[in-house]
Scaffold this motif. Sequence first.
Motif, mmCIF file in Angstrom:
data_model
loop_
_atom_site.group_PDB
_atom_site.id
_atom_site.type_symbol
_atom_site.label_atom_id
_atom_site.label_comp_id
_atom_site.label_asym_id
_atom_site.label_seq_id
_atom_site.Cartn_x
_atom_site.Cartn_y
_atom_site.Cartn_z
ATOM 1 N N LEU A 36 -2.644 12.046 -16.682
ATOM 2 C CA LEU A 36 -2.202 12.821 -17.838
ATOM 3 C C LEU A 36 -0.800 13.394 -17.653
ATOM 4 O O LEU A 36 -0.067 13.593 -18.624
ATOM 5 N N ASN A 37 -0.414 13.648 -16.388
ATOM 6 C CA ASN A 37 0.920 14.181 -16.106
ATOM 7 C C ASN A 37 1.968 13.088 -15.936
ATOM 8 O O ASN A 37 3.125 13.375 -15.635
ATOM 9 N N ARG A 38 1.533 11.816 -16.080
ATOM 10 C CA ARG A 38 2.445 10.677 -15.925
ATOM 11 C C ARG A 38 3.155 10.742 -14.569
ATOM 12 O O ARG A 38 4.376 10.583 -14.447
ATOM 13 N N ASN A 39 2.368 10.963 -13.513
ATOM 14 C CA ASN A 39 2.905 11.143 -12.167
ATOM 15 C C ASN A 39 3.550 9.849 -11.661
ATOM 16 O O ASN A 39 2.906 8.809 -11.591
ATOM 17 N N LEU A 40 4.827 9.948 -11.295
ATOM 18 C CA LEU A 40 5.569 8.776 -10.839
ATOM 19 C C LEU A 40 5.739 8.735 -9.319
ATOM 20 O O LEU A 40 6.378 7.825 -8.783
ATOM 21 N N HIS A 41 5.189 9.714 -8.620
ATOM 22 C CA HIS A 41 5.416 9.840 -7.184
ATOM 23 C C HIS A 41 4.391 9.084 -6.342
ATOM 24 O O HIS A 41 4.527 9.012 -5.120
ATOM 25 N N SER A 42 3.372 8.545 -6.984
ATOM 26 C CA SER A 42 2.362 7.780 -6.250
ATOM 27 C C SER A 42 1.862 6.654 -7.148
ATOM 28 O O SER A 42 2.180 6.605 -8.338
ATOM 29 N N VAL A 43 1.093 5.751 -6.556
ATOM 30 C CA VAL A 43 0.548 4.616 -7.300
ATOM 31 C C VAL A 43 -0.977 4.716 -7.301
ATOM 32 O O VAL A 43 -1.601 4.878 -6.254
ATOM 33 N N ILE A 44 -1.556 4.645 -8.493
ATOM 34 C CA ILE A 44 -3.007 4.717 -8.667
ATOM 35 C C ILE A 44 -3.596 3.323 -8.441
ATOM 36 O O ILE A 44 -3.121 2.346 -9.026
ATOM 37 N N VAL A 45 -4.631 3.257 -7.608
ATOM 38 C CA VAL A 45 -5.255 1.981 -7.264
ATOM 39 C C VAL A 45 -6.564 1.815 -8.025
ATOM 40 O O VAL A 45 -7.445 2.678 -7.970
ATOM 41 N N VAL A 46 -6.668 0.703 -8.743
ATOM 42 C CA VAL A 46 -7.868 0.364 -9.505
ATOM 43 C C VAL A 46 -8.526 -0.847 -8.844
ATOM 44 O O VAL A 46 -7.873 -1.866 -8.631
ATOM 45 N N SER A 264 1.188 -11.156 -2.888
ATOM 46 C CA SER A 264 1.284 -9.948 -2.076
ATOM 47 C C SER A 264 0.728 -10.142 -0.672
ATOM 48 O O SER A 264 1.190 -9.496 0.277
ATOM 49 N N LEU A 265 -0.261 -11.004 -0.522
ATOM 50 C CA LEU A 265 -0.776 -11.303 0.811
ATOM 51 C C LEU A 265 0.301 -11.979 1.657
ATOM 52 O O LEU A 265 0.389 -11.755 2.873
ATOM 53 N N ALA A 266 1.113 -12.813 1.026
ATOM 54 C CA ALA A 266 2.209 -13.482 1.731
ATOM 55 C C ALA A 266 3.402 -12.550 1.920
ATOM 56 O O ALA A 266 4.032 -12.531 2.984
ATOM 57 N N ASN A 267 3.712 -11.750 0.886
ATOM 58 C CA ASN A 267 4.862 -10.839 0.935
ATOM 59 C C ASN A 267 4.604 -9.683 -0.021
ATOM 60 O O ASN A 267 4.887 -9.791 -1.213
ATOM 61 N N PRO A 268 4.063 -8.569 0.468
ATOM 62 C CA PRO A 268 3.696 -7.464 -0.427
ATOM 63 C C PRO A 268 4.872 -6.859 -1.189
ATOM 64 O O PRO A 268 4.696 -6.354 -2.291
ATOM 65 N N ASP A 269 6.076 -6.952 -0.619
ATOM 66 C CA ASP A 269 7.235 -6.411 -1.329
ATOM 67 C C ASP A 269 7.586 -7.261 -2.553
ATOM 68 O O ASP A 269 8.058 -6.735 -3.562
ATOM 69 N N GLU A 270 7.351 -8.568 -2.472
ATOM 70 C CA GLU A 270 7.597 -9.450 -3.608
ATOM 71 C C GLU A 270 6.494 -9.338 -4.667
ATOM 72 O O GLU A 270 6.740 -9.574 -5.847
ATOM 73 N N GLY A 271 5.289 -9.010 -4.235
ATOM 74 C CA GLY A 271 4.167 -8.861 -5.157
ATOM 75 C C GLY A 271 4.071 -7.433 -5.668
ATOM 76 O O GLY A 271 4.663 -7.077 -6.699
ATOM 77 N N TYR A 272 3.337 -6.596 -4.946
ATOM 78 C CA TYR A 272 3.146 -5.199 -5.353
ATOM 79 C C TYR A 272 4.484 -4.456 -5.458
ATOM 80 O O TYR A 272 4.719 -3.693 -6.404
ATOM 81 N N GLY A 273 5.354 -4.686 -4.466
ATOM 82 C CA GLY A 273 6.611 -3.945 -4.438
ATOM 83 C C GLY A 273 7.487 -4.211 -5.651
ATOM 84 O O GLY A 273 8.124 -3.295 -6.185
ATOM 85 N N TYR A 274 7.534 -5.458 -6.104
ATOM 86 C CA TYR A 274 8.311 -5.796 -7.293
ATOM 87 C C TYR A 274 7.796 -5.048 -8.515
ATOM 88 O O TYR A 274 8.578 -4.497 -9.302
ATOM 89 N N LEU A 275 6.479 -5.027 -8.677
ATOM 90 C CA LEU A 275 5.894 -4.332 -9.827
ATOM 91 C C LEU A 275 6.228 -2.840 -9.796
ATOM 92 O O LEU A 275 6.526 -2.233 -10.831
ATOM 93 N N ILE A 276 6.190 -2.265 -8.615
ATOM 94 C CA ILE A 276 6.448 -0.825 -8.466
ATOM 95 C C ILE A 276 7.930 -0.508 -8.624
ATOM 96 O O ILE A 276 8.320 0.371 -9.406
#
Length: 303
Positions: A36-46, A264-276
């Motif tokens: 609700l606070n649109r927190n940008l300092h962390s990533v929510i994991v679903v 992301s398993l091969a390169n997490p920065d290219e997968g998850y990191g790119y999205l973030i």
Amino acid sequence: MKVRHSRFSVGVILFALAMLPTMAQERAAQIREKLLNRNLHSVIVVSHRADWRNFPENSLEAIESAIRMGVDVVELDLQRTKDGKLILMHDSKLDRTTTGKGKVSDWTLDSIKTLRLKNGCNIKTIHKVPTLEEALLAAKGKIMINLDKADRYFDQVYELLQKTGTTEQIIMKGSKPAKEVKARFGKYLDEVIYMPIVNLDKEDAKRQIDVFVEDMRPAAFELLFVKDSNPLPRMLADSLKGESLIWYNTLWDTMAGGHDDDMSLANPDEGYGYLIDVLGCRIIQTDRPAYLLDYLRKRGLHD
């Protein structure tokens, strides 16, 4: 003095142990505040269908495993039985995930309770199909829940949310226009969080988002796109900042431009990191929750 110190230490330990259940019960409220606070300092994991790699999908045990892991939201699916009971089940048929066969809507709850759930290797387990009520009680206070396929019978869902005291733990999502969402679900939206799903490859995607922001200012959008050649994801990283959080799915490659769990398993920065980092994503739905959590914690983006 030593005796007093020993008694004091024991008292502190006992108090801390007594507080653990209360702390766990407060966790869902903390996650809701981030949304609700649109927190940008962390990533929510679903976690998609809860922790299905270690337990059968949509099972109580999978939910409990996700909670222990530190996941923020479990995505769960609903179906309704012949006698009108809501259960956790992705498919409209029992065949893939249970020892039964046929449509869920042709079986009563008592009959379904005689079945066993299958795991990801299609092997029968000791676990049973849970009702929505059982799942809500297992998750109460501990984790947020994204209910998929819930809008088909949300009045009934809401009755169970009230009964179990979990109305503020629910994220409901859908592709309906803002006007229809307000008309059908408006009375619930002070408690239940509604998240629009928008396919960014459709011509009217930007307009859909603009209307939702103006009419409802949703806490988050679930966005989909097939290829990085689409300019809209980068644009929305800026335009939605401070307005709504951005949710991407990394379940398979056509959901977020190929930046999925496999990449992301091969390169997490290219997968998850790119999205973030490039697309401003702060909510990721994954089939690899333990791996994603480890990556985020190393970057200081998750507790």
